[in-house]
Write a protein that holds these residues in place. Structure first.
Motif, PDB file in Angstrom:
ATOM      1  N   ARG A 217      16.498 -18.269  15.645  1.00 31.30           N
ATOM      2  CA  ARG A 217      17.887 -18.116  15.205  1.00 31.30           C
ATOM      3  C   ARG A 217      18.786 -17.448  16.237  1.00 31.30           C
ATOM      4  O   ARG A 217      19.996 -17.374  16.047  1.00 31.30           O
ATOM      5  N   ASN A 218      18.182 -16.934  17.321  1.00 29.01           N
ATOM      6  CA  ASN A 218      18.996 -16.309  18.366  1.00 29.01           C
ATOM      7  C   ASN A 218      18.245 -16.356  19.694  1.00 29.01           C
ATOM      8  O   ASN A 218      17.065 -16.748  19.747  1.00 29.01           O
ATOM      9  N   ASP A 219      18.916 -15.970  20.780  1.00 31.58           N
ATOM     10  CA  ASP A 219      18.320 -16.054  22.115  1.00 31.58           C
ATOM     11  C   ASP A 219      17.064 -15.200  22.238  1.00 31.58           C
ATOM     12  O   ASP A 219      16.126 -15.549  22.965  1.00 31.58           O
ATOM     13  N   ARG A 220      17.025 -14.082  21.556  1.00 32.49           N
ATOM     14  CA  ARG A 220      15.848 -13.210  21.613  1.00 32.49           C
ATOM     15  C   ARG A 220      14.604 -13.950  21.104  1.00 32.49           C
ATOM     16  O   ARG A 220      13.497 -13.750  21.600  1.00 32.49           O
ATOM     17  N   GLY A 221      14.804 -14.825  20.146  1.00 31.13           N
ATOM     18  CA  GLY A 221      13.678 -15.577  19.606  1.00 31.13           C
ATOM     19  C   GLY A 221      13.009 -16.449  20.646  1.00 31.13           C
ATOM     20  O   GLY A 221      11.783 -16.605  20.647  1.00 31.13           O
ATOM     21  N   TYR A 222      13.812 -17.020  21.559  1.00 28.75           N
ATOM     22  CA  TYR A 222      13.238 -17.845  22.624  1.00 28.75           C
ATOM     23  C   TYR A 222      12.381 -16.993  23.570  1.00 28.75           C
ATOM     24  O   TYR A 222      11.325 -17.434  24.026  1.00 28.75           O
ATOM     25  N   ASP A 223      12.856 -15.784  23.871  1.00 30.69           N
ATOM     26  CA  ASP A 223      12.068 -14.882  24.715  1.00 30.69           C
ATOM     27  C   ASP A 223      10.728 -14.555  24.063  1.00 30.69           C
ATOM     28  O   ASP A 223       9.681 -14.549  24.710  1.00 30.69           O
ATOM     29  N   VAL A 224      10.774 -14.283  22.752  1.00 35.78           N
ATOM     30  CA  VAL A 224       9.560 -13.885  22.032  1.00 35.78           C
ATOM     31  C   VAL A 224       8.546 -15.038  21.998  1.00 35.78           C
ATOM     32  O   VAL A 224       7.363 -14.828  22.280  1.00 35.78           O
ATOM     33  N   ILE A 225       8.983 -16.243  21.679  1.00 34.78           N
ATOM     34  CA  ILE A 225       8.037 -17.366  21.608  1.00 34.78           C
ATOM     35  C   ILE A 225       7.460 -17.670  22.986  1.00 34.78           C
ATOM     36  O   ILE A 225       6.281 -18.014  23.117  1.00 34.78           O
ATOM     37  N   ALA A 226       8.266 -17.505  24.035  1.00 35.43           N
ATOM     38  CA  ALA A 226       7.763 -17.741  25.389  1.00 35.43           C
ATOM     39  C   ALA A 226       6.674 -16.739  25.746  1.00 35.43           C
ATOM     40  O   ALA A 226       5.641 -17.094  26.331  1.00 35.43           O
ATOM     41  N   GLN A 227       6.892 -15.461  25.404  1.00 34.01           N
ATOM     42  CA  GLN A 227       5.902 -14.427  25.707  1.00 34.01           C
ATOM     43  C   GLN A 227       4.630 -14.605  24.874  1.00 34.01           C
ATOM     44  O   GLN A 227       3.513 -14.433  25.369  1.00 34.01           O
ATOM     45  N   MET A 228       4.814 -14.964  23.598  1.00 35.77           N
ATOM     46  CA  MET A 228       3.650 -15.210  22.738  1.00 35.77           C
ATOM     47  C   MET A 228       2.803 -16.351  23.283  1.00 35.77           C
ATOM     48  O   MET A 228       1.579 -16.248  23.392  1.00 35.77           O
ATOM     49  N   ALA A 229       3.474 -17.451  23.605  1.00 35.17           N
ATOM     50  CA  ALA A 229       2.753 -18.634  24.075  1.00 35.17           C
ATOM     51  C   ALA A 229       1.974 -18.337  25.349  1.00 35.17           C
ATOM     52  O   ALA A 229       0.826 -18.749  25.494  1.00 35.17           O
ATOM     53  N   MET A 230       2.591 -17.618  26.277  1.00 38.74           N
ATOM     54  CA  MET A 230       1.903 -17.287  27.524  1.00 38.74           C
ATOM     55  C   MET A 230       0.714 -16.372  27.275  1.00 38.74           C
ATOM     56  O   MET A 230      -0.362 -16.553  27.869  1.00 38.74           O
ATOM     57  N   SER A 231       0.881 -15.400  26.388  1.00 39.71           N
ATOM     58  CA  SER A 231      -0.218 -14.477  26.079  1.00 39.71           C
ATOM     59  C   SER A 231      -1.394 -15.215  25.449  1.00 39.71           C
ATOM     60  O   SER A 231      -2.544 -15.044  25.852  1.00 39.71           O
ATOM     61  N   PHE A 232      -1.117 -16.060  24.459  1.00 36.50           N
ATOM     62  CA  PHE A 232      -2.188 -16.835  23.814  1.00 36.50           C
ATOM     63  C   PHE A 232      -2.834 -17.798  24.810  1.00 36.50           C
ATOM     64  O   PHE A 232      -4.051 -17.972  24.823  1.00 36.50           O
ATOM     65  N   PHE A 233      -2.013 -18.439  25.623  1.00 39.51           N
ATOM     66  CA  PHE A 233      -2.517 -19.397  26.613  1.00 39.51           C
ATOM     67  C   PHE A 233      -3.487 -18.718  27.580  1.00 39.51           C
ATOM     68  O   PHE A 233      -4.548 -19.255  27.905  1.00 39.51           O
ATOM     69  N   THR A 234      -3.128 -17.534  28.038  1.00 42.01           N
ATOM     70  CA  THR A 234      -3.952 -16.798  29.006  1.00 42.01           C
ATOM     71  C   THR A 234      -5.274 -16.355  28.415  1.00 42.01           C
ATOM     72  O   THR A 234      -6.297 -16.337  29.101  1.00 42.01           O
ATOM     73  N   ASN A 235      -5.283 -16.035  27.118  1.00 39.59           N
ATOM     74  CA  ASN A 235      -6.480 -15.475  26.504  1.00 39.59           C
ATOM     75  C   ASN A 235      -7.314 -16.471  25.710  1.00 39.59           C
ATOM     76  O   ASN A 235      -8.375 -16.132  25.207  1.00 39.59           O
ATOM     77  N   GLY A 236      -6.837 -17.705  25.590  1.00 44.37           N
ATOM     78  CA  GLY A 236      -7.554 -18.683  24.788  1.00 44.37           C
ATOM     79  C   GLY A 236      -8.792 -19.237  25.474  1.00 44.37           C
ATOM     80  O   GLY A 236      -8.809 -19.411  26.692  1.00 44.37           O
TER      81      GLY A 236
END
Length: 262
Positions: A217-236
């Protein structure tokens, strides 16, 4: 933990009857092969050591489990007929190998620029990717496998955990059944979620065992999903992609998000 110690530890835990273990010094890789089927699994020691530095013994336990179950899957016979409920689609990165080590092509479908769809035979604790040799042996064609697999993935449960961050809602699907990312192919499920979305619907499949759905719903949300995705990607254990996707009108569109906030 250095490469020599890790090699010794893995050799001790993976040794067994009808197994041959070899070491490639140049690539720093360990190869564990089954003499029963002439197939095996290669693991890279630097990656395991990096994970060990964070997770310690859990990292070794994971790779031993992965190799043991992987070899068992190779050795156990596959029968598609009368076992249709064991056939599922799995999501892999676009760079994932298109064929088995023996040069036998896997059954693959295009998905997005970042992902592809493979098809698997469930074996309980693990699964085996379906290839041309299996199809030929069973006398099955590709369309039959794909139809059954997509039907089966729609039958899987879709429990979601919800989290609110900076005015955005994030839903997580993580059953650890091996097909969490595969739920992205269940359009009925996605369309139901879409009805609840008030902002932009963004999906992420950073690794095999998670599907993230975001109501941005806002620009901060894009930052959060990007950080989540990278963290999960790195540890999967089976990473897929760190990129996310818009979901609109039943279609996926990859998006690149340049995160600004930490």
């Amino acid at each position: 933990m250095d490469s020599k110690k890790m090699r010794r530890e893995l050799e001790a835990r993976l040794a067994g009857k009808d197994r041959v273990i070899s070491y490639d010094r140049d690539k720093d890789q360990l190869r564990i092969e089954s003499e029963l089927v002439g197939k095996g699994i290669t693991v890279s020691l630097p990656g395991i050591i990096a994970k060990w530095n964070i997770e310690k013994e859990k990292a070794i336990d994971e790779i031993v489990y992965y190799v043991d179950e992987g070899l068992r899957a190779m050795e156990d016979p596959i029968q598609l007929t009368d076992h249709e409920k064991k056939i599922f689609p799995v999501i892999r990165s676009a760079s994932f190998p298109a064929e088995a080590e023996e040069g036998i092509p896997f059954l693959i479908d295009e998905h997005t620029a970042e992902t592809k769809i493979y098809y698997a035979y469930d074996m309980g604790k693990t699964y085996r990717l379906i290839d041309a040799k299996i199809m030929q042996k069973e006398g099955w064609d590709a369309s039959r496998i794909k139809e059954i697999a997509l039907f089966n993935v729609r039958s899987l449960s879709t429990p979601l955990k919800e989290d609110q961050v900076a005015g955005n809602t994030f839903y997580f699907l993580n059953t650890n059944d091996g097909y969490d990312a595969s739920r992205i192919l269940n359009k009925g499920f996605l369309n139901e979620i879409e009805k609840q979305i008030t902002g932009k619907m963004v999906l992420s499949v950073p690794h095999q065992d998670v599907l993230i759905i975001a109501d941005i719903r806002n620009d901060r949300g894009y930052d959060v999903i990007a950080q989540m995705a990278m963290s999960f990607f790195t540890n999967g254990r089976v990473p897929i992609t760190a990129l996310s996707f818009y979901y609109e009108f039943g279609e996926l569109e990859p998006i690149f998000i340049l995160g600004k906030n930490k």
